[in-house]
Write an enzyme that holds these catalytic residues in place. Structure first.
Site, mmCIF file in Angstrom:
data_model
loop_
_atom_site.group_PDB
_atom_site.id
_atom_site.type_symbol
_atom_site.label_atom_id
_atom_site.label_comp_id
_atom_site.label_asym_id
_atom_site.label_seq_id
_atom_site.Cartn_x
_atom_site.Cartn_y
_atom_site.Cartn_z
ATOM 1 N N ASP A 170 -27.750 17.431 1.289
ATOM 2 C CA ASP A 170 -28.901 16.581 1.577
ATOM 3 C C ASP A 170 -28.656 15.160 1.071
ATOM 4 O O ASP A 170 -27.954 14.956 0.085
ATOM 5 C CB ASP A 170 -30.143 17.184 0.897
ATOM 6 C CG ASP A 170 -31.442 16.658 1.495
ATOM 7 O OD1 ASP A 170 -31.388 15.905 2.486
ATOM 8 O OD2 ASP A 170 -32.511 16.990 0.953
ATOM 9 N N LEU A 212 -10.548 31.707 2.422
ATOM 10 C CA LEU A 212 -11.955 31.306 2.355
ATOM 11 C C LEU A 212 -12.686 31.633 3.664
ATOM 12 O O LEU A 212 -12.209 31.303 4.747
ATOM 13 C CB LEU A 212 -12.043 29.792 2.095
ATOM 14 C CG LEU A 212 -13.455 29.189 2.142
ATOM 15 C CD1 LEU A 212 -14.282 29.625 0.938
ATOM 16 C CD2 LEU A 212 -13.394 27.659 2.195
ATOM 17 N N HIS A 261 -24.126 10.428 7.874
ATOM 18 C CA HIS A 261 -23.619 11.741 8.291
ATOM 19 C C HIS A 261 -22.092 11.731 8.396
ATOM 20 O O HIS A 261 -21.423 12.691 8.022
ATOM 21 C CB HIS A 261 -24.233 12.144 9.638
ATOM 22 C CG HIS A 261 -25.727 12.323 9.592
ATOM 23 N ND1 HIS A 261 -26.352 13.031 8.600
ATOM 24 C CD2 HIS A 261 -26.720 11.864 10.399
ATOM 25 C CE1 HIS A 261 -27.667 13.024 8.807
ATOM 26 N NE2 HIS A 261 -27.916 12.306 9.886
HETATM 27 C C1 FPP Z 1 -28.970 15.935 5.271
HETATM 28 O O1 FPP Z 1 -29.138 14.576 5.101
HETATM 29 C C2 FPP Z 1 -27.864 16.227 6.132
HETATM 30 C C3 FPP Z 1 -27.934 16.803 7.360
HETATM 31 C C4 FPP Z 1 -29.173 17.226 8.009
HETATM 32 C C5 FPP Z 1 -26.730 17.019 8.142
HETATM 33 C C6 FPP Z 1 -25.571 17.476 7.347
HETATM 34 C C7 FPP Z 1 -24.421 17.500 8.206
HETATM 35 C C8 FPP Z 1 -23.227 17.012 7.901
HETATM 36 C C9 FPP Z 1 -22.851 16.408 6.607
HETATM 37 C C10 FPP Z 1 -22.190 17.177 8.895
HETATM 38 C C11 FPP Z 1 -21.701 18.581 8.795
HETATM 39 C C12 FPP Z 1 -20.405 18.659 9.347
HETATM 40 C C13 FPP Z 1 -19.689 19.768 9.523
HETATM 41 C C14 FPP Z 1 -18.328 19.643 9.983
HETATM 42 C C15 FPP Z 1 -20.229 21.107 9.276
HETATM 43 P P1 FPP Z 1 -30.484 13.908 5.599
HETATM 44 O O2 FPP Z 1 -30.203 13.283 6.906
HETATM 45 O O3 FPP Z 1 -31.559 14.930 5.571
HETATM 46 O O4 FPP Z 1 -30.687 12.840 4.490
HETATM 47 P P2 FPP Z 1 -32.071 12.222 3.995
HETATM 48 O O5 FPP Z 1 -32.866 13.381 3.452
HETATM 49 O O6 FPP Z 1 -31.628 11.276 2.947
HETATM 50 O O7 FPP Z 1 -32.678 11.555 5.191
#
Ligand code: FPP
Length: 244
Positions: free
Chosen positions: A24, A135, A41
């Protein structure tokens, strides 16, 4: 301290078998750096790579990462499309490296809202790693804990109707077999970044006895050193599973 030094402090006999991570804070990281959310992201994917590498290094058996929840569809269309593409592109880009590192990758979650071609491509790409024995990496994609339980209920109901099972067989173990994580141990440790202290519909059934570890660090800034520190702290906790 450098993470290699921290790894030496791990107690090999008390390693968690399964770690689950709620990644997050990408959006807030982007805001802090005066850039677009998508760049948060993008940076988050680099952290995923680092944490997967470290998980391989410490011989972790199962890692589950929350990539996209059943609630994430409520974000702007642009952000949703970007995330779907980023996750697919990362999978395709990394599959050879994952294979080489003996990683067995699968996506867990509901297929319903994703297109048939998306699901097919995920399946075909992941399947290339399914002979691997190192893994087990679960990417929770279009995942919702309640949805998972609803889908399990529906399948159990079907299997009772068709007499594959009887209702007297319903217990913890049987329900576990109908979840996306069938055959896997429950998470020992759940990590959540970015200072939010909640579980957000992640692995609702499976985390009944998990230890939770929270940090204010935003996911793009999360590091192997902090990851190992979380595991070290886990190793110092006293897990009783309800017993004295
Ligand atoms: C949360 O940050 C993150 C997500 C909803 C997406 C997480 C996904 C990735 C890091 C990419 C994953 C990649 C692979 C290869 C599996 P947020 O957008 O909720 O942040 P905020 O709460 O600060 O707005």
């Amino acid at each position: 301290m450098e993470y290699k030094e921290l790894i030496k402090q791990l107690d090999k006999k008390r390693m968690p078998q399964h770690i689950a991570i709620i990644m997050d804070g990408n959006g807030r990281w982007a805001e802090l750096h005066n850039t677009k959310r998508i760049n948060g992201h993008k940076k988050g994917v680099e952290t995923v790579r680092e944490i997967v590498e470290t998980s391989v290094e410490i011989d972790l058996k199962y890692l589950t990462i929350y990539a996209f929840s059943t609630e994430n569809w409520r974000r702007s269309k642009d952000e949703v499309n970007y995330l779907l593409k980023l996750i697919m592109d990362s999978l395709v880009k990394e599959i050879d490296e994952l294979k080489k590192n003996n990683v067995n990758i699968r996506f867990i979650g509901s297929r319903k809202e994703l297109s048939a071609s998306y699901n097919k491509k995920v399946m075909e790409t992941c399947a290339r790693s399914w002979n691997n024995t190192g893994l087990h990496l679960n990417v929770a994609m279009n995942y919702g804990g309640r949805r998972e339980i609803i889908e399990a209920f529906n399948q159990i109901y079907q299997d009772i109707k068709t007499e594959k099972i009887t209702e007297t067989e319903i217990n913890d173990e049987l329900i576990g077999k109908y979840l996306y994580t069938s055959g896997m141990p429950d998470p020992d440790l759940v990590i959540r970044t970015s200072g939010e202290i909640r579980s957000s519909n992640f692995l609702v059934w499976q985390t009944a006895y998990s230890e939770f570890w929270f940090t204010d660090t935003l996911w793009p800034d999360f590091s192997s050193a902090e990851y190992i520190r979380a595991i070290l702290e886990f190793q110092n906790r006293n897990r009783r599973f309800g017993a004295r």
